[in-house]
Motif scaffolding. Sequence first.
Motif, PDB file in Angstrom:
ATOM      1  N   MET A   1       0.822  -1.257  -0.029  1.00  0.00           N
ATOM      2  CA  MET A   1       0.008   0.016   0.090  1.00  0.00           C
ATOM      3  C   MET A   1       0.948   1.227  -0.025  1.00  0.00           C
ATOM      4  SD  MET A   1      -2.905   1.247   2.690  1.00  0.00           S
ATOM      5  CE  MET A   1      -3.633  -0.414   2.599  1.00  0.00           C
ATOM      6  N   SER A   2       0.623   2.396  -0.905  1.00  0.00           N
ATOM      7  CA  SER A   2       1.328   3.633  -0.925  1.00  0.00           C
ATOM      8  C   SER A   2       1.270   4.136   0.535  1.00  0.00           C
ATOM      9  CB  SER A   2       0.765   4.385  -1.960  1.00  0.00           C
ATOM     10  OG  SER A   2       1.283   5.813  -1.886  1.00  0.00           O
ATOM     11  N   ALA A   3       2.442   4.665   0.672  1.00  0.00           N
ATOM     12  CA  ALA A   3       2.654   5.297   2.107  1.00  0.00           C
ATOM     13  C   ALA A   3       1.732   6.566   2.119  1.00  0.00           C
ATOM     14  CB  ALA A   3       4.185   5.956   2.216  1.00  0.00           C
ATOM     15  N   ALA A   4       1.301   7.257   1.111  1.00  0.00           N
ATOM     16  CA  ALA A   4       0.389   8.567   0.993  1.00  0.00           C
ATOM     17  C   ALA A   4      -0.771   7.921   1.464  1.00  0.00           C
ATOM     18  CB  ALA A   4       0.566   9.045  -0.540  1.00  0.00           C
ATOM     19  N   LEU A   5      -1.435   6.787   1.150  1.00  0.00           N
ATOM     20  CA  LEU A   5      -2.544   6.455   1.542  1.00  0.00           C
ATOM     21  C   LEU A   5      -2.743   5.886   2.937  1.00  0.00           C
ATOM     22  CD1 LEU A   5      -3.658   4.547  -1.796  1.00  0.00           C
ATOM     23  CD2 LEU A   5      -4.497   6.971  -0.997  1.00  0.00           C
ATOM     24  N   THR A   6      -1.576   5.503   3.699  1.00  0.00           N
ATOM     25  CA  THR A   6      -1.463   5.021   4.933  1.00  0.00           C
ATOM     26  C   THR A   6      -2.315   5.720   6.036  1.00  0.00           C
ATOM     27  OG1 THR A   6       0.565   3.967   4.473  1.00  0.00           O
ATOM     28  CG2 THR A   6      -0.251   3.939   6.601  1.00  0.00           C
ATOM     29  N   PRO A   7      -2.339   7.020   5.944  1.00  0.00           N
ATOM     30  CA  PRO A   7      -2.674   7.893   7.119  1.00  0.00           C
ATOM     31  C   PRO A   7      -4.397   7.842   6.897  1.00  0.00           C
ATOM     32  CG  PRO A   7      -1.065   9.232   6.313  1.00  0.00           C
ATOM     33  CD  PRO A   7      -1.202   7.891   5.360  1.00  0.00           C
ATOM     34  N   TYR A   8      -4.844   7.815   5.759  1.00  0.00           N
ATOM     35  CA  TYR A   8      -6.242   7.891   5.344  1.00  0.00           C
ATOM     36  C   TYR A   8      -6.865   6.323   5.756  1.00  0.00           C
ATOM     37  CZ  TYR A   8      -5.177  11.967   2.826  1.00  0.00           C
ATOM     38  OH  TYR A   8      -4.722  13.324   2.427  1.00  0.00           O
ATOM     39  N   VAL A   9      -6.113   5.400   5.449  1.00  0.00           N
ATOM     40  CA  VAL A   9      -6.496   3.936   5.663  1.00  0.00           C
ATOM     41  C   VAL A   9      -6.632   3.735   7.299  1.00  0.00           C
ATOM     42  CG1 VAL A   9      -5.997   1.550   5.712  1.00  0.00           C
ATOM     43  CG2 VAL A   9      -5.692   2.972   3.675  1.00  0.00           C
ATOM     44  N   GLU A  10      -5.564   4.338   8.121  1.00  0.00           N
ATOM     45  CA  GLU A  10      -5.612   4.222   9.522  1.00  0.00           C
ATOM     46  C   GLU A  10      -6.788   5.330  10.248  1.00  0.00           C
ATOM     47  OE1 GLU A  10      -1.920   5.999  10.647  1.00  0.00           O
ATOM     48  OE2 GLU A  10      -0.743   4.035  10.186  1.00  0.00           O
ATOM     49  N   LYS A  11      -7.180   6.562   9.361  1.00  0.00           N
ATOM     50  CA  LYS A  11      -8.342   7.165  10.144  1.00  0.00           C
ATOM     51  C   LYS A  11      -9.792   6.013   9.775  1.00  0.00           C
ATOM     52  CE  LYS A  11      -6.563  11.684   9.388  1.00  0.00           C
ATOM     53  NZ  LYS A  11      -6.769  12.982   8.877  1.00  0.00           N
ATOM     54  N   LEU A  12      -9.606   5.498   8.374  1.00  0.00           N
ATOM     55  CA  LEU A  12     -10.765   4.880   8.218  1.00  0.00           C
ATOM     56  C   LEU A  12     -11.072   3.488   9.090  1.00  0.00           C
ATOM     57  CD1 LEU A  12     -13.293   3.735   6.321  1.00  0.00           C
ATOM     58  CD2 LEU A  12     -11.541   2.624   4.869  1.00  0.00           C
ATOM     59  N   ASP A  13      -9.973   2.978   9.568  1.00  0.00           N
ATOM     60  CA  ASP A  13      -9.837   1.613  10.183  1.00  0.00           C
ATOM     61  C   ASP A  13     -10.179   2.187  11.886  1.00  0.00           C
ATOM     62  OD1 ASP A  13      -9.108  -0.082   8.455  1.00  0.00           O
ATOM     63  OD2 ASP A  13      -7.143   0.106   9.095  1.00  0.00           O
ATOM     64  N   ALA A  14      -9.895   3.338  12.111  1.00  0.00           N
ATOM     65  CA  ALA A  14     -10.328   4.135  13.253  1.00  0.00           C
ATOM     66  C   ALA A  14     -11.798   4.283  13.639  1.00  0.00           C
ATOM     67  CB  ALA A  14      -9.402   5.442  13.729  1.00  0.00           C
ATOM     68  N   ALA A  15     -12.254   4.764  12.558  1.00  0.00           N
ATOM     69  CA  ALA A  15     -13.685   5.061  12.197  1.00  0.00           C
ATOM     70  C   ALA A  15     -14.437   3.724  12.463  1.00  0.00           C
ATOM     71  CB  ALA A  15     -14.150   5.928  11.318  1.00  0.00           C
ATOM     72  N   LEU A  16     -14.144   2.848  11.712  1.00  0.00           N
ATOM     73  CA  LEU A  16     -14.784   1.368  11.800  1.00  0.00           C
ATOM     74  C   LEU A  16     -14.570   0.775  13.232  1.00  0.00           C
ATOM     75  CD1 LEU A  16     -13.772   0.221   8.232  1.00  0.00           C
ATOM     76  CD2 LEU A  16     -15.912   1.399   8.820  1.00  0.00           C
ATOM     77  N   ALA A  17     -13.583   1.188  13.924  1.00  0.00           N
ATOM     78  CA  ALA A  17     -13.572   0.549  15.169  1.00  0.00           C
ATOM     79  C   ALA A  17     -14.535   1.181  16.263  1.00  0.00           C
ATOM     80  CB  ALA A  17     -12.068   0.777  15.729  1.00  0.00           C
ATOM     81  N   GLU A  18     -15.374   2.404  15.771  1.00  0.00           N
ATOM     82  CA  GLU A  18     -15.967   2.781  16.764  1.00  0.00           C
ATOM     83  C   GLU A  18     -17.283   2.193  16.824  1.00  0.00           C
ATOM     84  OE1 GLU A  18     -16.609   7.015  15.408  1.00  0.00           O
ATOM     85  OE2 GLU A  18     -14.642   7.496  15.960  1.00  0.00           O
ATOM     86  N   LYS A  19     -18.079   2.225  17.920  1.00  0.00           N
ATOM     87  CA  LYS A  19     -19.317   1.600  18.170  1.00  0.00           C
ATOM     88  C   LYS A  19     -20.531   2.439  17.865  1.00  0.00           C
ATOM     89  CE  LYS A  19     -17.729  -2.221  19.449  1.00  0.00           C
ATOM     90  NZ  LYS A  19     -17.598  -3.542  18.575  1.00  0.00           N
ATOM     91  N   ASN A  20     -21.293   2.289  16.793  1.00  0.00           N
ATOM     92  CA  ASN A  20     -22.499   2.948  16.444  1.00  0.00           C
ATOM     93  C   ASN A  20     -23.244   1.973  15.320  1.00  0.00           C
ATOM     94  OD1 ASN A  20     -21.406   3.452  13.712  1.00  0.00           O
ATOM     95  ND2 ASN A  20     -19.919   4.971  14.339  1.00  0.00           N
TER      96      ASN A  20
END
Length: 216
Positions: A1-20
């Motif tokens: 995975m491109s290093a430029a996309l890594t921060p966005y993927v991490e934010k997506l994973d963090a959002a998906l880890a939330e409970k809603n």
Amino acid sequence: MSAALTPYVEKLDAALAEKNVVTEYLDMAEAKSGVPKRNLVLGAAAFTVVWLAIGIGSSLLCSVICFIYPAYKSFKAVESARGDDDTQWLTYWIVYSFFNIMEYFTDLLLFWIPMYNLLKCCFLLWCMWPVENNGSVIVYQRLLRPWLLKNESKIDAKLDKVTGKVNKYVEDAQREATAFADSGTGQILAGTATAVAQNASDQIDDAMAEAKDKDL
């Protein structure tokens, strides 16, 4: 995975880890399909992009995407004690309003732009993106704010003039309605309406009483 996309993927994973509610449905979909919910979200995003580019009803989809989420976030901003989020979403709605006005008057030209709804959705997503200097801030600060400040007095004068005319029409209508009600014709019509309403009420009561007697 491109290093430029890594921060966005991490934010997506963090959002998906939330409970809603959304993540609960994604968890169920992941359990039934065996596909990671990150891939489900990315697949849905890719499908949305293709639909916006070539699909039927792409204009409606774009409007839903760019209205529902900001409307909900605006509700959250109103209910929160912070003030900066209010400014953020008010700025978005100013840009959104001006964009829709311009779109209305240039619709015949915009119709010929390939994949216009996709481009429009990308622009509005940029305007609502949760960063400090998103698109709405840049457009407002560089384009709309200078123009609004320059023409603020003219706009206020026009609004006051229109508001004054509307208030005058409302007051005239109220006076005419009051005068008609006080006139003989108005009183006759009012009496007739009251008699008709009373007659209808009596007929309903009689029908209900008759139905009750038949049941007995």
